[in-house]
Scaffold this motif. Sequence first.
Motif, PDB file in Angstrom:
ATOM      1  N   MET A   1       0.857  -1.183   0.000  1.00  0.00           N
ATOM      2  CA  MET A   1       0.000   0.000   0.000  1.00  0.00           C
ATOM      3  C   MET A   1       0.890   1.229   0.000  1.00  0.00           C
ATOM      4  SD  MET A   1      -3.215  -0.062  -0.383  1.00  0.00           S
ATOM      5  CE  MET A   1      -3.097  -1.812  -0.435  1.00  0.00           C
ATOM      6  N   ALA A   2       0.546   2.246   0.725  1.00  0.00           N
ATOM      7  CA  ALA A   2       1.327   3.476   0.697  1.00  0.00           C
ATOM      8  C   ALA A   2       2.600   3.323   1.504  1.00  0.00           C
ATOM      9  CB  ALA A   2       0.503   4.626   1.269  1.00  0.00           C
ATOM     10  N   SER A   3       3.731   3.677   0.906  1.00  0.00           N
ATOM     11  CA  SER A   3       4.992   3.637   1.617  1.00  0.00           C
ATOM     12  C   SER A   3       5.281   4.992   2.222  1.00  0.00           C
ATOM     13  CB  SER A   3       6.120   3.235   0.666  1.00  0.00           C
ATOM     14  OG  SER A   3       6.243   4.171  -0.369  1.00  0.00           O
ATOM     15  N   ASN A   4       6.154   5.023   3.235  1.00  0.00           N
ATOM     16  CA  ASN A   4       6.507   6.274   3.884  1.00  0.00           C
ATOM     17  C   ASN A   4       7.973   6.560   3.649  1.00  0.00           C
ATOM     18  OD1 ASN A   4       4.000   6.922   5.118  1.00  0.00           O
ATOM     19  ND2 ASN A   4       4.362   5.293   6.595  1.00  0.00           N
ATOM     20  N   ASN A   5       8.315   7.806   3.406  1.00  0.00           N
ATOM     21  CA  ASN A   5       9.682   8.218   3.169  1.00  0.00           C
ATOM     22  C   ASN A   5      10.062   9.225   4.244  1.00  0.00           C
ATOM     23  OD1 ASN A   5      11.918   9.943   1.959  1.00  0.00           O
ATOM     24  ND2 ASN A   5      11.706   8.352   0.399  1.00  0.00           N
ATOM     25  N   ASN A   6      11.305   9.148   4.712  1.00  0.00           N
ATOM     26  CA  ASN A   6      11.734  10.069   5.755  1.00  0.00           C
ATOM     27  C   ASN A   6      11.770  11.509   5.294  1.00  0.00           C
ATOM     28  OD1 ASN A   6      12.084   8.060   7.680  1.00  0.00           O
ATOM     29  ND2 ASN A   6      14.166   7.618   7.029  1.00  0.00           N
ATOM     30  N   ALA A   7      11.890  11.681   3.972  1.00  0.00           N
ATOM     31  CA  ALA A   7      11.957  13.048   3.431  1.00  0.00           C
ATOM     32  C   ALA A   7      10.559  13.587   3.223  1.00  0.00           C
ATOM     33  CB  ALA A   7      12.733  13.053   2.127  1.00  0.00           C
ATOM     34  N   THR A   8       9.847  13.743   4.306  1.00  0.00           N
ATOM     35  CA  THR A   8       8.485  14.260   4.207  1.00  0.00           C
ATOM     36  C   THR A   8       8.480  15.760   4.352  1.00  0.00           C
ATOM     37  OG1 THR A   8       8.186  13.857   6.557  1.00  0.00           O
ATOM     38  CG2 THR A   8       7.438  12.140   5.064  1.00  0.00           C
ATOM     39  N   ILE A   9       7.342  16.364   4.014  1.00  0.00           N
ATOM     40  CA  ILE A   9       7.254  17.814   3.977  1.00  0.00           C
ATOM     41  C   ILE A   9       6.414  18.354   5.109  1.00  0.00           C
ATOM     42  CG2 ILE A   9       6.323  19.730   2.625  1.00  0.00           C
ATOM     43  CD1 ILE A   9       7.156  18.257   0.141  1.00  0.00           C
ATOM     44  N   VAL A  10       5.213  17.858   5.268  1.00  0.00           N
ATOM     45  CA  VAL A  10       4.305  18.393   6.276  1.00  0.00           C
ATOM     46  C   VAL A  10       4.062  17.325   7.319  1.00  0.00           C
ATOM     47  CG1 VAL A  10       2.045  19.369   6.719  1.00  0.00           C
ATOM     48  CG2 VAL A  10       3.207  19.864   4.567  1.00  0.00           C
ATOM     49  N   ASN A  11       4.429  17.575   8.556  1.00  0.00           N
ATOM     50  CA  ASN A  11       4.330  16.558   9.586  1.00  0.00           C
ATOM     51  C   ASN A  11       3.350  16.905  10.690  1.00  0.00           C
ATOM     52  OD1 ASN A  11       6.406  14.800   8.534  1.00  0.00           O
ATOM     53  ND2 ASN A  11       7.865  16.403   9.066  1.00  0.00           N
ATOM     54  N   ASP A  12       3.086  18.162  10.914  1.00  0.00           N
ATOM     55  CA  ASP A  12       2.247  18.574  12.030  1.00  0.00           C
ATOM     56  C   ASP A  12       1.026  19.307  11.505  1.00  0.00           C
ATOM     57  OD1 ASP A  12       2.907  20.358  15.147  1.00  0.00           O
ATOM     58  OD2 ASP A  12       1.091  19.480  14.311  1.00  0.00           O
TER      59      ASP A  12
ATOM     60  N   GLY B   1       3.868  24.254  -9.295  1.00  0.00           N
ATOM     61  CA  GLY B   1       5.098  24.886  -8.824  1.00  0.00           C
ATOM     62  C   GLY B   1       4.913  25.630  -7.513  1.00  0.00           C
ATOM     63  N   PHE B   2       3.898  26.503  -7.464  1.00  0.00           N
ATOM     64  CA  PHE B   2       3.651  27.255  -6.237  1.00  0.00           C
ATOM     65  C   PHE B   2       3.218  26.328  -5.105  1.00  0.00           C
ATOM     66  CE2 PHE B   2       3.604  31.196  -8.714  1.00  0.00           C
ATOM     67  CZ  PHE B   2       4.188  32.072  -7.813  1.00  0.00           C
ATOM     68  N   GLY B   3       2.370  25.354  -5.419  1.00  0.00           N
ATOM     69  CA  GLY B   3       1.886  24.460  -4.375  1.00  0.00           C
ATOM     70  C   GLY B   3       3.004  23.676  -3.722  1.00  0.00           C
ATOM     71  N   VAL B   4       3.875  23.084  -4.528  1.00  0.00           N
ATOM     72  CA  VAL B   4       4.996  22.307  -3.983  1.00  0.00           C
ATOM     73  C   VAL B   4       5.961  23.216  -3.230  1.00  0.00           C
ATOM     74  CG1 VAL B   4       7.009  20.904  -4.601  1.00  0.00           C
ATOM     75  CG2 VAL B   4       4.804  20.477  -5.709  1.00  0.00           C
ATOM     76  N   ALA B   5       6.215  24.409  -3.785  1.00  0.00           N
ATOM     77  CA  ALA B   5       7.121  25.343  -3.114  1.00  0.00           C
ATOM     78  C   ALA B   5       6.584  25.755  -1.745  1.00  0.00           C
ATOM     79  CB  ALA B   5       7.327  26.577  -3.991  1.00  0.00           C
ATOM     80  N   LEU B   6       5.285  26.004  -1.663  1.00  0.00           N
ATOM     81  CA  LEU B   6       4.688  26.388  -0.385  1.00  0.00           C
ATOM     82  C   LEU B   6       4.771  25.253   0.630  1.00  0.00           C
ATOM     83  CD1 LEU B   6       1.563  28.383  -1.618  1.00  0.00           C
ATOM     84  CD2 LEU B   6       3.527  29.299  -0.366  1.00  0.00           C
ATOM     85  N   LEU B   7       4.650  24.021   0.172  1.00  0.00           N
ATOM     86  CA  LEU B   7       4.800  22.885   1.079  1.00  0.00           C
ATOM     87  C   LEU B   7       6.184  22.872   1.711  1.00  0.00           C
ATOM     88  CD1 LEU B   7       3.120  19.949  -0.899  1.00  0.00           C
ATOM     89  CD2 LEU B   7       2.234  21.076   1.125  1.00  0.00           C
ATOM     90  N   VAL B   8       7.167  23.305   0.957  1.00  0.00           N
ATOM     91  CA  VAL B   8       8.548  23.251   1.430  1.00  0.00           C
ATOM     92  C   VAL B   8       8.900  24.444   2.319  1.00  0.00           C
ATOM     93  CG1 VAL B   8      10.975  23.195   0.729  1.00  0.00           C
ATOM     94  CG2 VAL B   8       9.264  21.931  -0.594  1.00  0.00           C
ATOM     95  N   VAL B   9       8.491  25.650   1.911  1.00  0.00           N
ATOM     96  CA  VAL B   9       9.029  26.854   2.552  1.00  0.00           C
ATOM     97  C   VAL B   9       8.041  27.582   3.457  1.00  0.00           C
ATOM     98  CG1 VAL B   9      10.554  27.183   0.572  1.00  0.00           C
ATOM     99  CG2 VAL B   9       8.375  28.419   0.647  1.00  0.00           C
ATOM    100  N   MET B  10       6.769  27.261   3.397  1.00  0.00           N
ATOM    101  CA  MET B  10       5.790  28.041   4.156  1.00  0.00           C
ATOM    102  C   MET B  10       5.983  27.853   5.656  1.00  0.00           C
ATOM    103  SD  MET B  10       3.300  30.147   3.788  1.00  0.00           S
ATOM    104  CE  MET B  10       2.021  30.892   4.794  1.00  0.00           C
ATOM    105  N   PRO B  11       6.214  28.935   6.395  1.00  0.00           N
ATOM    106  CA  PRO B  11       6.345  28.794   7.850  1.00  0.00           C
ATOM    107  C   PRO B  11       4.978  28.640   8.506  1.00  0.00           C
ATOM    108  CG  PRO B  11       6.492  31.106   7.239  1.00  0.00           C
ATOM    109  CD  PRO B  11       6.397  30.337   5.948  1.00  0.00           C
ATOM    110  N   ALA B  12       4.984  28.164   9.721  1.00  0.00           N
ATOM    111  CA  ALA B  12       3.737  28.043  10.475  1.00  0.00           C
ATOM    112  C   ALA B  12       3.300  29.422  10.949  1.00  0.00           C
ATOM    113  CB  ALA B  12       3.940  27.111  11.668  1.00  0.00           C
ATOM    114  N   ILE B  13       2.037  29.756  10.691  1.00  0.00           N
ATOM    115  CA  ILE B  13       1.457  31.023  11.120  1.00  0.00           C
ATOM    116  C   ILE B  13       0.222  30.690  11.948  1.00  0.00           C
ATOM    117  CG2 ILE B  13       0.434  33.199  10.374  1.00  0.00           C
ATOM    118  CD1 ILE B  13       2.071  32.968   7.812  1.00  0.00           C
TER     119      ILE B  13
END
Length: 340
Positions: free
Chosen positions: A1-12, A230-242
């Motif tokens: 089924m779905a595998s998990n990778n340590n290089a995840t983006i959104v955890n909390d 492009g914007f969606g993936v970039a926001l997943l990476v760089v968006m800080p928690a507000i």
Amino acid sequence: MASNNNATIVNDRNTNLDTLRGMACVLLIFYHVVGLDPASGLRLPLDSHYRAFNDILAYIRMPLFTILSGVVYAMRPVTEGAGRDFAQGKLKRLLIPFIFVSLIFAVAQKLAPETNSDLTWTQIPLVLIWPYAHMWFIAGLLLVFALVSALDHWHALDKPLHMFALFALACVLFKWRHGAVGVFSWNRALYLLPFFVAGIMSKRFGWKWGLSCALLAALSPGWELTLGVGFGVALLVVMPAISLLGRLGVYSYSIYLFHVFGTASSRIIWETLGVSDVPFLLLSGTLAGVIVPIAIHLTLERVPYISRAFLGVRHKATAVEVAPTLGLPKPIGIILPRVE
């Protein structure tokens, strides 16, 4: 089924993910306050700079919503032997509110003054077949969930290259997204699919695969896929928690369902009172689009059956619940609703 990778983006879900959900909600509300064209929303002229800004955001709004839906699916995918439960859960969470909110919204628009409804009474039941207004997203997302979860159930998406192939296919099918909303938003599902898959890729296999999706999208004609992915993936990476956006994000599903009741009510009330200041109407409409859905959610979540019909969740227990074994009152703490 779905595998998990340590290089995840959104955890909390209480920080990054909910922050992005809150941002998507604000962008969506602003869109409906301004309106699609000069005949809707605040009825601003085509040369309005607010409308120009709104049109630019079209490349980010719904793609971001959909990418986040893909991320959430990757966090809680269909698992071995749980296909039926997964399907039932999505039907309860999405289909039931789709039915009730679609009908209530169509009737409310028909009855309320100064609205943009063009439906006749005989057409209102048809909104369950040809989704009306913003409800196209819920129907289209259900179709996307059905496709992706079926492929996951058959282990067809266990490897990144397999999912990348699905993304490539989705990019090809993307060109058939246009036209009037089809039966149960089938053509809008084609619009959502590449963004949903990009969200899964980013979460399940790491940000590099999300970047690969963005690079492939850049090869497609037009700007929608390129900017959306492009914007969606970039926001997943760089968006800080507000914090503020995160608090809104907790209620993102309810805000999506009910924000139009707030934006329309705000516009009608202020216009009736003769207020025409555009910045004020934009601010008050956006605030109403946030506050009204949250108020509806907090009201309905404690009502049996109604909470399922309009929110897609079981009703929330009251502050004091009687323990069945000892008959003693048991305090129930505040638990933020799970939004999928």
